[in-house]
Design a protein around this motif. Structure first.
Motif, PDB file in Angstrom:
ATOM      1  N   PHE A  31      -4.987  -7.410  -2.876  1.00 51.56           N
ATOM      2  CA  PHE A  31      -4.906  -6.305  -1.913  1.00 51.56           C
ATOM      3  C   PHE A  31      -5.789  -5.136  -2.340  1.00 51.56           C
ATOM      4  N   TYR A  32      -6.215  -4.363  -1.346  1.00 48.31           N
ATOM      5  CA  TYR A  32      -6.762  -3.035  -1.591  1.00 48.31           C
ATOM      6  C   TYR A  32      -5.633  -2.048  -1.300  1.00 48.31           C
ATOM      7  N   GLU A  33      -5.314  -1.212  -2.264  1.00 50.98           N
ATOM      8  CA  GLU A  33      -4.226  -0.252  -2.099  1.00 50.98           C
ATOM      9  C   GLU A  33      -4.791   1.167  -1.991  1.00 50.98           C
ATOM     10  N   LEU A  34      -4.094   2.012  -1.233  1.00 54.68           N
ATOM     11  CA  LEU A  34      -4.423   3.429  -1.141  1.00 54.68           C
ATOM     12  C   LEU A  34      -3.191   4.229  -1.547  1.00 54.68           C
ATOM     13  N   PHE A  35      -3.407   5.363  -2.200  1.00 54.23           N
ATOM     14  CA  PHE A  35      -2.300   6.161  -2.711  1.00 54.23           C
ATOM     15  C   PHE A  35      -2.422   7.618  -2.273  1.00 54.23           C
ATOM     16  N   TYR A  36      -1.321   8.343  -2.424  1.00 54.41           N
ATOM     17  CA  TYR A  36      -1.262   9.783  -2.157  1.00 54.41           C
ATOM     18  C   TYR A  36      -1.767  10.109  -0.752  1.00 54.41           C
ATOM     19  N   GLU A  37      -2.632  11.151  -0.627  1.00 49.39           N
ATOM     20  CA  GLU A  37      -3.115  11.591   0.684  1.00 49.39           C
ATOM     21  C   GLU A  37      -3.905  10.495   1.399  1.00 49.39           C
ATOM     22  N   ASP A  38      -4.645   9.701   0.634  1.00 48.40           N
ATOM     23  CA  ASP A  38      -5.405   8.594   1.238  1.00 48.40           C
ATOM     24  C   ASP A  38      -4.469   7.631   1.959  1.00 48.40           C
ATOM     25  N   LEU A  40      -1.494   8.322   3.236  1.00 46.97           N
ATOM     26  CA  LEU A  40      -0.966   8.966   4.440  1.00 46.97           C
ATOM     27  C   LEU A  40      -1.986   8.890   5.575  1.00 46.97           C
ATOM     28  N   THR A  41      -3.252   9.162   5.244  1.00 41.03           N
ATOM     29  CA  THR A  41      -4.314   9.127   6.267  1.00 41.03           C
ATOM     30  C   THR A  41      -4.525   7.711   6.795  1.00 41.03           C
ATOM     31  N   ALA A  42      -4.652   6.745   5.879  1.00 41.87           N
ATOM     32  CA  ALA A  42      -4.936   5.367   6.290  1.00 41.87           C
ATOM     33  C   ALA A  42      -3.789   4.773   7.098  1.00 41.87           C
ATOM     34  N   SER A  43      -2.551   5.037   6.689  1.00 45.55           N
ATOM     35  CA  SER A  43      -1.418   4.471   7.431  1.00 45.55           C
ATOM     36  C   SER A  43      -1.370   5.027   8.851  1.00 45.55           C
ATOM     37  N   ARG A  44      -1.744   6.302   8.989  1.00 45.94           N
ATOM     38  CA  ARG A  44      -1.754   6.914  10.327  1.00 45.94           C
ATOM     39  C   ARG A  44      -2.892   6.355  11.186  1.00 45.94           C
ATOM     40  N   GLU A  45      -4.085   6.307  10.621  1.00 42.22           N
ATOM     41  CA  GLU A  45      -5.258   5.890  11.400  1.00 42.22           C
ATOM     42  C   GLU A  45      -5.264   4.389  11.686  1.00 42.22           C
ATOM     43  N   LEU A  46      -4.739   3.599  10.744  1.00 42.55           N
ATOM     44  CA  LEU A  46      -4.757   2.140  10.903  1.00 42.55           C
ATOM     45  C   LEU A  46      -3.445   1.597  11.464  1.00 42.55           C
ATOM     46  N   GLU A  47      -2.453   2.471  11.571  1.00 46.00           N
ATOM     47  CA  GLU A  47      -1.132   2.080  12.060  1.00 46.00           C
ATOM     48  C   GLU A  47      -0.551   0.945  11.217  1.00 46.00           C
ATOM     49  N   ILE A  48      -0.585   1.150   9.892  1.00 46.13           N
ATOM     50  CA  ILE A  48       0.002   0.175   8.965  1.00 46.13           C
ATOM     51  C   ILE A  48       1.160   0.848   8.225  1.00 46.13           C
ATOM     52  N   THR A  49       2.018   0.029   7.638  1.00 45.01           N
ATOM     53  CA  THR A  49       3.248   0.524   7.026  1.00 45.01           C
ATOM     54  C   THR A  49       2.957   1.356   5.779  1.00 45.01           C
ATOM     55  N   LEU A  50       3.592   2.520   5.703  1.00 42.51           N
ATOM     56  CA  LEU A  50       3.500   3.372   4.523  1.00 42.51           C
ATOM     57  C   LEU A  50       4.697   3.069   3.627  1.00 42.51           C
ATOM     58  N   THR A  51       4.426   2.728   2.369  1.00 43.45           N
ATOM     59  CA  THR A  51       5.498   2.462   1.410  1.00 43.45           C
ATOM     60  C   THR A  51       5.355   3.440   0.246  1.00 43.45           C
ATOM     61  N   GLY A  52       5.974   3.124  -0.884  1.00 38.41           N
ATOM     62  CA  GLY A  52       5.885   3.987  -2.050  1.00 38.41           C
ATOM     63  C   GLY A  52       5.854   3.176  -3.315  1.00 38.41           C
ATOM     64  N   ARG A  53       5.396   3.810  -4.376  1.00 39.93           N
ATOM     65  CA  ARG A  53       5.320   3.140  -5.676  1.00 39.93           C
ATOM     66  C   ARG A  53       5.928   4.080  -6.719  1.00 39.93           C
ATOM     67  N   ILE A  62       5.169   7.490  -5.201  1.00 41.62           N
ATOM     68  CA  ILE A  62       3.837   7.821  -4.699  1.00 41.62           C
ATOM     69  C   ILE A  62       3.651   7.171  -3.334  1.00 41.62           C
ATOM     70  N   PRO A  63       3.204   7.917  -2.303  1.00 41.96           N
ATOM     71  CA  PRO A  63       2.881   7.276  -1.020  1.00 41.96           C
ATOM     72  C   PRO A  63       1.821   6.195  -1.227  1.00 41.96           C
ATOM     73  N   MET A  64       2.004   5.067  -0.567  1.00 42.38           N
ATOM     74  CA  MET A  64       1.123   3.920  -0.815  1.00 42.38           C
ATOM     75  C   MET A  64       1.064   3.039   0.422  1.00 42.38           C
ATOM     76  N   CYS A  65      -0.106   2.493   0.703  1.00 37.64           N
ATOM     77  CA  CYS A  65      -0.249   1.450   1.727  1.00 37.64           C
ATOM     78  C   CYS A  65      -1.404   0.556   1.307  1.00 37.64           C
ATOM     79  N   GLY A  66      -1.480  -0.611   1.905  1.00 40.30           N
ATOM     80  CA  GLY A  66      -2.531  -1.538   1.488  1.00 40.30           C
ATOM     81  C   GLY A  66      -2.893  -2.532   2.560  1.00 40.30           C
TER      82      GLY A  66
END
Length: 688
Positions: A31-38, A40-53, A62-66
């Motif tokens: 997977f490619y993972e994104l954390f913190y503000e990234d 939050l932005t990616a989950s909103r723009e891509l409409e994917i699930t925001l999780t945490g680590r 930590i906010p996280m999506c992938g």
């Protein structure tokens, strides 16, 4: 944020500091993972699930999506289309062999102006990135399409309107500039309702331009131009982190070589985009584009965007179009040959970037196989323009043979699963193939022998990546199996799997030969791709020739289909069009008759036409018609008329269907008055 972080998060934060303005795609396994503000932005723009680590010794998450790495391209494309930059951070070592945290590095930064992925690029349109610098007297502009390697440059007078006129011809997806210029450029883009990411860069990487470009190319440039080129190349190096060898030639031009068409004129005349929907249908380009190659389509668009002011070059284009208009057989032969030519420019770009796979090289081979027929048809056409264009053209036949000798007829997309190199190309590879094939034959023979020995007809020998080769016997037949014949390997719900020492030994030989074969095929492919890399200039020059041929046949086909006439070009003042028609209106209403009309303007007689009449009387159609016929003639196309004598036009001004500019605080009347002021200030005796 918690003060205590895991080593992996610390690594992420350190790498993130390198790209504060980009979304960081951080590779973790599959997977490619994104954390913190990234995240939050990616989950909103891509409409994917925001999780945490979680973190060490902390309840804070930590906010996280992938996204899965194999489908990341589509997500990256969506983000870039929305104007974001995406930094791709890869694992640079095998996690199994890593000591501590896996080493990771940013391998590329994808921005709107540096997209290379084929699915994200329109095949008939360039994706330009521009750089702009200034001195006291001029603006320098460099424009590059990274996917094709094209690089254009010019200097324009130090006036923001003039800069925008030139810059917006290319509709760049991204503009690199210095801080003082950023805000004026953004304001200008907003005024014309154009969107481009404006990236500010004041610190330039230290490198020598002479290492990238010839002294002949660089001698064309002013000091401001060299600074602009340095700005662009340093930015591309920083974001792409790989060779830019396919950007080899600087194509410098003077603005005075082409008709000036400001953004408002382009919009009103609907040259490449319709004013209402923004698409191609109903535009001049839609009518003229009968190209069959992607590079021909892009070249024709550039011709429409920049009509010529050199009467000799215009007449050369008219000559080629005239011969192909009359030569139906030659024109159709060209179209048939060109249909089998892929996008040589972007194939060259992928070879340069090291992203070309075996199917790309196969497409290149198929294309090169058609080139001799294209060149022969042009040489035999009777056109002097086509003869000059093709007489010294390099058909790259040696590159075609090189690919044909090496690449299999139907290679897979992946370079890591074998099957890409043709049998007979490499002796040792053929021996490895033979060893693998004989091993598999031995497995098939063993299966038959064991069935006969045990009397179990359903016995089979299978393979998977976890357990390797195994003998599988269903539970119903276990009682028939001689005691101690096999070594138990795995228990399933309905069967048992076994191995023998002999099967283990053969498996090792088969898998070793398979691994070596795949590794060798990959090495041979990279060797071939690298050898083609050294020939990129030849491929790019050939692509230019093919694109021009395609553009000629396109204009010829349109001229033949609609029975257009060759305009007589003059350097005087008088315009005489008899029986003229609006080309696009006629094309979109084929079942209705367009009433032709005349347009006559003379220096000593009628210098101006005042058009009046009620709504829907055809006033704007007539005005656009006069402008479009001039543009078509200077692009190199024939025109819809019974007779046409057209002078060289240096600039066209028009605002048809004026409206207010509420955002700018201007009424309709003020908008019109400002337009008239621009016309009065900038028009010359050669302007419409």
């Amino acid at each position: 944020m918690s003060k205590k972080t895991t080593p992996m998060v610390e690594q992420y934060l350190k790498i993130k500091k390198e790209v504060p303005d980009a979304l960081l795609f951080f590779r973790l396994g599959d997977f490619y993972e994104l954390f913190y503000e990234d995240a939050l932005t990616a989950s909103r723009e891509l409409e994917i699930t925001l999780t945490g680590r979680g973190q060490n010794s902390s309840s804070e998450r930590i906010p996280m999506c992938g996204v899965p790495h194999h489908s990341a391209e589509q997500y990256i494309t969506r983000l870039v289309e929305k104007g974001y930059k995406v930094a791709i951070c890869e694992q640079m070592e095998d996690p199994k062999q890593a000591k501590g945290v896996v080493r990771r590095e940013i391998v590329r930064i994808v921005t709107p102006g540096t997209v290379m992925e084929e699915k994200a690029l329109g095949s008939k349109q360039n994706n330009y990135i521009a750089a702009v610098t200034e001195d006291v007297h001029t603006y320098s502009v460099f424009v590059c399409d990274l996917s094709t390697g094209e690089l254009y440059c010019t200097d324009v007078e130090h006036a923001m309107d003039r800069l925008l006129d030139e810059l917006l011809v290319y509709t760049p997806a991204e503009i690199i500039t210095t801080e003082p210029l950023a805000e004026p450029l953004k304001a200008g883009l907003n005024r014309y309702r154009k969107h481009a990411l404006v990236s500010i860069r004041d610190e330039q990487a230290s490198f020598v331009l002479e290492n990238y470009f010839t002294s002949e190319d660089l001698s064309q440039l002013s000091n401001c131009g060299k600074s602009c080129l340095q700005l662009l190349i340093s930015y591309l190096q920083e974001t792409q982190k790989r060779t830019l060898s396919h950007i080899g030639r600087i194509r410098k031009y003077e603005p005075q070589q082409f008709m000036i068409l400001d953004p408002m004129t382009r919009k009103n005349l609907e040259l490449t985009e319709s004013a209402r929907s923004g698409n191609r249908h109903g535009t001049l380009l839609w009518l003229l584009d009968k190209t069959v190659t992607a590079m021909g389509a892009r070249l024709l668009r550039r011709w429409v965007d920049k009509p010529l002011l050199d009467i000799k070059k215009i007449e050369e284009r008219h000559e080629a179009v005239g011969v192909l208009q009359d030569g139906f057989i030659a024109r159709e032969e060209l179209r048939e040959h060109l249909k089998k030519v892929y996008d040589l420019e972007r194939l060259s770009g992928r070879i340069a970037f090291g992203s070309a796979n075996a199917r790309d090289l196969l497409a290149l081979k198929v294309s090169l196989e058609r080139i001799p027929e294209v060149l022969h048809t042009c040489a035999a056409s009777g056109s002097e323009t086509l003869r000059k264009l093709t007489e010294h053209a390099d058909d790259c036949a040696d590159l075609c043979r090189k690919i044909s000798d090496a690449i299999a007829d139907d290679p897979p997309v992946s370079l890591k699963e074998g099957g890409i190199i043709r049998p007979g190309y490499h002796d040792y590879l053929d021996r490895l193939r033979e060893a693998g094939a004989s091993g598999k034959q031995w497995i098939a023979e063993l299966e038959q022998k064991e069935r006969e020995t045990t009397g179990i007809k359903s016995l089979k020998i299978g393979f998977n990546k976890v357990f390797g080769y195994f003998i599988e016997i269903t539970r119903a037949n276990l009682a028939s199996l001689p005691e101690g014949r096999y070594e138990r390997k795995q228990t399933l719900a309905n069967a048992e799997r076994f191995v023998t020492q002999e099967l283990k030994e053969k498996e090792a030989l088969i898998l070793e030969s398979e691994e070596k074969r795949i590794e060798l095929e990959y090495e041979l492919f990279i060797e071939l791709r690298n050898s083609l890399h050294t020939e990129l200039d030849r491929l790019q020059r050939l692509a230019e020739v093919i694109a021009e041929i395609d553009a000629y046949q396109s204009l010829a086909r349109v001229s033949a289909d609609w029975q257009y006439v060759r305009p007589k070009m003059t350097e005087g003042f008088d315009m005489k069009v008899l029986g003229g028609k609006h080309p696009v209106v006629e094309a979109v209403m084929p079942n209705e008759r367009f009433v032709s009309n005349d347009a006559v303007l003379t220096k000593d007689g009628q210098r101006m036409l005042l058009i009046t009449g009620p709504n829907m009387a055809g006033k704007s159609t007539y005005m656009r018609q006069v402008a479009l016929l001039s543009i078509m003639a200077q692009v190199g196309c024939f025109v819809p008329a019974e007779l046409a004598e057209i002078p060289l036009i240096d600039r066209i001004f028009t605002r048809i269907g004026a409206a207010d500019d509420l955002a700018g605080g201007q009424s309709t009347f003020m908008v019109e008055m400002k337009d008239i002021q621009v016309m009065a200030d900038k028009a010359t005796p050669k302007s419409i």
